[in-house]
Design a protein around this motif. Structure first.
Motif, PDB file in Angstrom:
ATOM      1  N   VAL A   1       0.860  -1.187   0.000  1.00 45.59           N
ATOM      2  CA  VAL A   1       0.000   0.000   0.000  1.00 45.59           C
ATOM      3  C   VAL A   1       0.894   1.233   0.000  1.00 45.59           C
ATOM      4  CG1 VAL A   1      -1.830   1.267   1.169  1.00 45.59           C
ATOM      5  CG2 VAL A   1      -1.785  -1.240   1.281  1.00 45.59           C
ATOM      6  N   GLY A   2       0.789   2.053  -1.021  1.00 47.05           N
ATOM      7  CA  GLY A   2       1.585   3.269  -1.093  1.00 47.05           C
ATOM      8  C   GLY A   2       0.818   4.449  -0.537  1.00 47.05           C
ATOM      9  N   TYR A   3       1.470   5.215   0.339  1.00 48.72           N
ATOM     10  CA  TYR A   3       0.853   6.440   0.853  1.00 48.72           C
ATOM     11  C   TYR A   3       1.756   7.619   0.509  1.00 48.72           C
ATOM     12  CZ  TYR A   3      -1.456   9.889   3.787  1.00 48.72           C
ATOM     13  OH  TYR A   3      -2.136  11.015   4.222  1.00 48.72           O
ATOM     14  N   VAL A   4       1.238   8.528  -0.304  1.00 48.13           N
ATOM     15  CA  VAL A   4       1.998   9.708  -0.706  1.00 48.13           C
ATOM     16  C   VAL A   4       1.726  10.790   0.325  1.00 48.13           C
ATOM     17  CG1 VAL A   4       2.556  11.307  -2.562  1.00 48.13           C
ATOM     18  CG2 VAL A   4       1.656   9.032  -3.110  1.00 48.13           C
ATOM     19  N   ASP A   5       2.631  10.910   1.270  1.00 45.18           N
ATOM     20  CA  ASP A   5       2.454  11.884   2.345  1.00 45.18           C
ATOM     21  C   ASP A   5       2.723  13.301   1.848  1.00 45.18           C
ATOM     22  OD1 ASP A   5       2.008  12.860   4.932  1.00 45.18           O
ATOM     23  OD2 ASP A   5       4.136  12.718   5.423  1.00 45.18           O
ATOM     24  N   GLU A   6       3.838  13.473   1.142  1.00 43.54           N
ATOM     25  CA  GLU A   6       4.192  14.787   0.611  1.00 43.54           C
ATOM     26  C   GLU A   6       4.364  14.770  -0.902  1.00 43.54           C
ATOM     27  OE1 GLU A   6       6.740  17.281   3.641  1.00 43.54           O
ATOM     28  OE2 GLU A   6       7.668  15.317   3.381  1.00 43.54           O
ATOM     29  N   MET A   7       5.168  13.815  -1.392  1.00 41.35           N
ATOM     30  CA  MET A   7       5.489  13.808  -2.810  1.00 41.35           C
ATOM     31  C   MET A   7       5.949  12.421  -3.246  1.00 41.35           C
ATOM     32  SD  MET A   7       8.493  16.058  -4.711  1.00 41.35           S
ATOM     33  CE  MET A   7       7.704  17.627  -4.312  1.00 41.35           C
ATOM     34  N   ALA A   8       5.467  11.987  -4.414  1.00 43.59           N
ATOM     35  CA  ALA A   8       5.968  10.769  -5.055  1.00 43.59           C
ATOM     36  C   ALA A   8       6.118  11.114  -6.525  1.00 43.59           C
ATOM     37  CB  ALA A   8       5.020   9.593  -4.856  1.00 43.59           C
ATOM     38  N   CYS A   9       7.256  11.697  -6.866  1.00 42.23           N
ATOM     39  CA  CYS A   9       7.486  12.164  -8.222  1.00 42.23           C
ATOM     40  C   CYS A   9       8.599  11.376  -8.894  1.00 42.23           C
ATOM     41  CB  CYS A   9       7.821  13.652  -8.227  1.00 42.23           C
ATOM     42  SG  CYS A   9       6.420  14.701  -7.785  1.00 42.23           S
ATOM     43  N   SER A  10       8.517  11.277 -10.189  1.00 37.52           N
ATOM     44  CA  SER A  10       9.524  10.629 -11.020  1.00 37.52           C
ATOM     45  C   SER A  10       9.855   9.238 -10.482  1.00 37.52           C
ATOM     46  CB  SER A  10      10.757  11.526 -11.122  1.00 37.52           C
ATOM     47  OG  SER A  10      11.338  11.422 -12.406  1.00 37.52           O
ATOM     48  N   ALA A  11      11.108   8.987 -10.064  1.00 39.90           N
ATOM     49  CA  ALA A  11      11.447   7.651  -9.550  1.00 39.90           C
ATOM     50  C   ALA A  11      10.602   7.295  -8.331  1.00 39.90           C
ATOM     51  CB  ALA A  11      12.929   7.588  -9.193  1.00 39.90           C
ATOM     52  N   GLY A  12      10.137   8.302  -7.588  1.00 45.94           N
ATOM     53  CA  GLY A  12       9.248   8.059  -6.459  1.00 45.94           C
ATOM     54  C   GLY A  12       7.934   7.463  -6.936  1.00 45.94           C
ATOM     55  N   TYR A  13       7.403   7.997  -8.040  1.00 47.10           N
ATOM     56  CA  TYR A  13       6.154   7.438  -8.568  1.00 47.10           C
ATOM     57  C   TYR A  13       6.405   6.096  -9.247  1.00 47.10           C
ATOM     58  CZ  TYR A  13       1.616   6.804 -10.566  1.00 47.10           C
ATOM     59  OH  TYR A  13       0.395   6.259 -10.868  1.00 47.10           O
ATOM     60  N   LEU A  14       7.593   5.924  -9.820  1.00 46.24           N
ATOM     61  CA  LEU A  14       7.963   4.640 -10.414  1.00 46.24           C
ATOM     62  C   LEU A  14       7.819   3.532  -9.371  1.00 46.24           C
ATOM     63  CD1 LEU A  14      11.044   3.963 -12.672  1.00 46.24           C
ATOM     64  CD2 LEU A  14      10.620   2.491 -10.709  1.00 46.24           C
ATOM     65  N   LEU A  15       8.208   3.830  -8.120  1.00 42.23           N
ATOM     66  CA  LEU A  15       8.074   2.869  -7.021  1.00 42.23           C
ATOM     67  C   LEU A  15       6.633   2.804  -6.510  1.00 42.23           C
ATOM     68  CD1 LEU A  15      11.317   3.733  -5.019  1.00 42.23           C
ATOM     69  CD2 LEU A  15      10.886   1.603  -6.265  1.00 42.23           C
ATOM     70  N   ALA A  16       5.983   3.950  -6.419  1.00 38.74           N
ATOM     71  CA  ALA A  16       4.629   3.984  -5.866  1.00 38.74           C
ATOM     72  C   ALA A  16       3.636   3.213  -6.733  1.00 38.74           C
ATOM     73  CB  ALA A  16       4.174   5.432  -5.703  1.00 38.74           C
ATOM     74  N   CYS A  17       3.788   3.314  -8.053  1.00 36.50           N
ATOM     75  CA  CYS A  17       2.781   2.717  -8.933  1.00 36.50           C
ATOM     76  C   CYS A  17       2.790   1.196  -8.916  1.00 36.50           C
ATOM     77  CB  CYS A  17       2.913   3.246 -10.357  1.00 36.50           C
ATOM     78  SG  CYS A  17       4.328   2.623 -11.285  1.00 36.50           S
ATOM     79  N   ILE A  18       3.853   0.568  -8.380  1.00 40.49           N
ATOM     80  CA  ILE A  18       3.861  -0.892  -8.293  1.00 40.49           C
ATOM     81  C   ILE A  18       3.003  -1.385  -7.142  1.00 40.49           C
ATOM     82  CG2 ILE A  18       6.200  -0.971  -9.262  1.00 40.49           C
ATOM     83  CD1 ILE A  18       7.164  -1.803  -6.434  1.00 40.49           C
TER      84      ILE A  18
END
Length: 292
Positions: free
Chosen positions: A142-159
């Motif tokens: 379960v991904g929780y975007v507390d502040e920011m999940a951009c670029s490589a951060g979103y690459l990890l979050a979307c899995i």
């Protein structure tokens, strides 16, 4: 602990190399590294087999479910400050943390994101390994975007099986970037000229006047475009969004409402709402396992 040679090598890969990070954060990172190379900010690279940080620093169990933070700029290998504290997040460290939680028997892992992204190197490899590890062991991510999940951060979050964002969070920046610094005019004004003797025209990227060769810039653009294609395909695989629709976002960042409308996240919750949600989810899963 690595030598100064390794420290300079860390800075060198920040330039002329494709990254999955917001442009603003890349600029801040490069400025930081430039200062560090002047000896003003000491930093060290952590060896893969140097387990000097405790498991509690890397991940933790919280009421029976696993919790890992994806915080700060993301690197391939762990980076440590002068006092031994880990700076940001690494793909190697993140995978290790999740492996430890899986070995503990955890079936729900929360990945908490506050990152602008980072290095492209090994990003897709480790994201795929994390997803495969979860699938093999029946673990829900379960991904929780507390502040920011951009670029490589979103690459990890979307899995993650589910991506939830705080109302104030930012996601997106699905694209690649390379930073180049053309110092030819400054060198010319200083009366300095570099001369290279090479065995091949592609050995150095500089033209006669010290500026970058057009063929070098064309190759860099090709590399960036290829990385962007790979990124879009990765996001499409886990979100179901069309590759062309993802590319059409033009690496823009989005607030929580926009991200939900586009389909980059699944829902929006405050910190307290998410805490209650994940607790209830875990209790229901635990109760179901006991009843079974």
């Amino acid at each position: 602990m690595k030598t100064k040679h390794s420290l300079l090598r860390l800075a060198s890969i920040a330039y002329d190399t494709p990254h999955l990070i917001t442009t603003h954060s890349l600029d801040k990172m490069l400025s930081y590294l430039d200062l560090r190379n002047e000896g003003l900010v000491p930093m060290f690279i952590k060896d893969n087999d140097d387990d000097s940080t405790s498991s509690e620093e890397k991940s933790k169990l919280d009421n029976g479910f696993g919790y890992v933070k994806v915080d700060g700029a993301i690197t391939y290998k762990p980076v440590m400050g002068a006092c031994g504290e880990v700076k940001g997040t690494s793909y190697v460290g993140l995978l290790s943390s999740i492996e430890e939680l899986v070995e503990e028997g955890v079936k729900t892992i929360v990945m908490d994101f506050s990152t602008p992204g980072g290095q492209a190197s090994h990003a897709f490899e480790h994201a795929s390994e994390i997803r495969a590890l979860a699938d093999t062991n029946g673990v829900e991510l379960v991904g929780y975007v507390d502040e920011m999940a951009c670029s490589a951060g979103y690459l990890l979050a979307c899995i993650c099986d589910e991506v939830i964002a705080n109302p104030d969070a930012i996601t997106g920046s699905i694209g690649a970037v390379v930073a180049l610094t053309d110092v030819s005019k400054a060198m010319d004004n200083a009366g300095v000229k570099r001369v290279f003797i090479t065995s091949g025209s592609s050995k150095v990227p500089f033209a006669e006047d010290g500026s970058f060769k057009q063929e070098f810039l064309t190759k860099i653009q090709k590399d960036v475009d290829m990385l962007n294609d790979k990124f879009a395909e990765h996001v499409s695989k886990y979100t179901g969004l069309a590759v062309e629709d993802i590319k059409a976002l033009n690496a823009e960042t989005f607030n929580a409402d926009e991200a939900l409308e586009i389909g980059l996240i699944n829902s929006i919750m405050t910190n307290s709402e998410f805490a209650a949600y994940i607790s209830a989810k875990h209790k229901a899963k635990t109760k179901g396992a006991i009843n079974a």
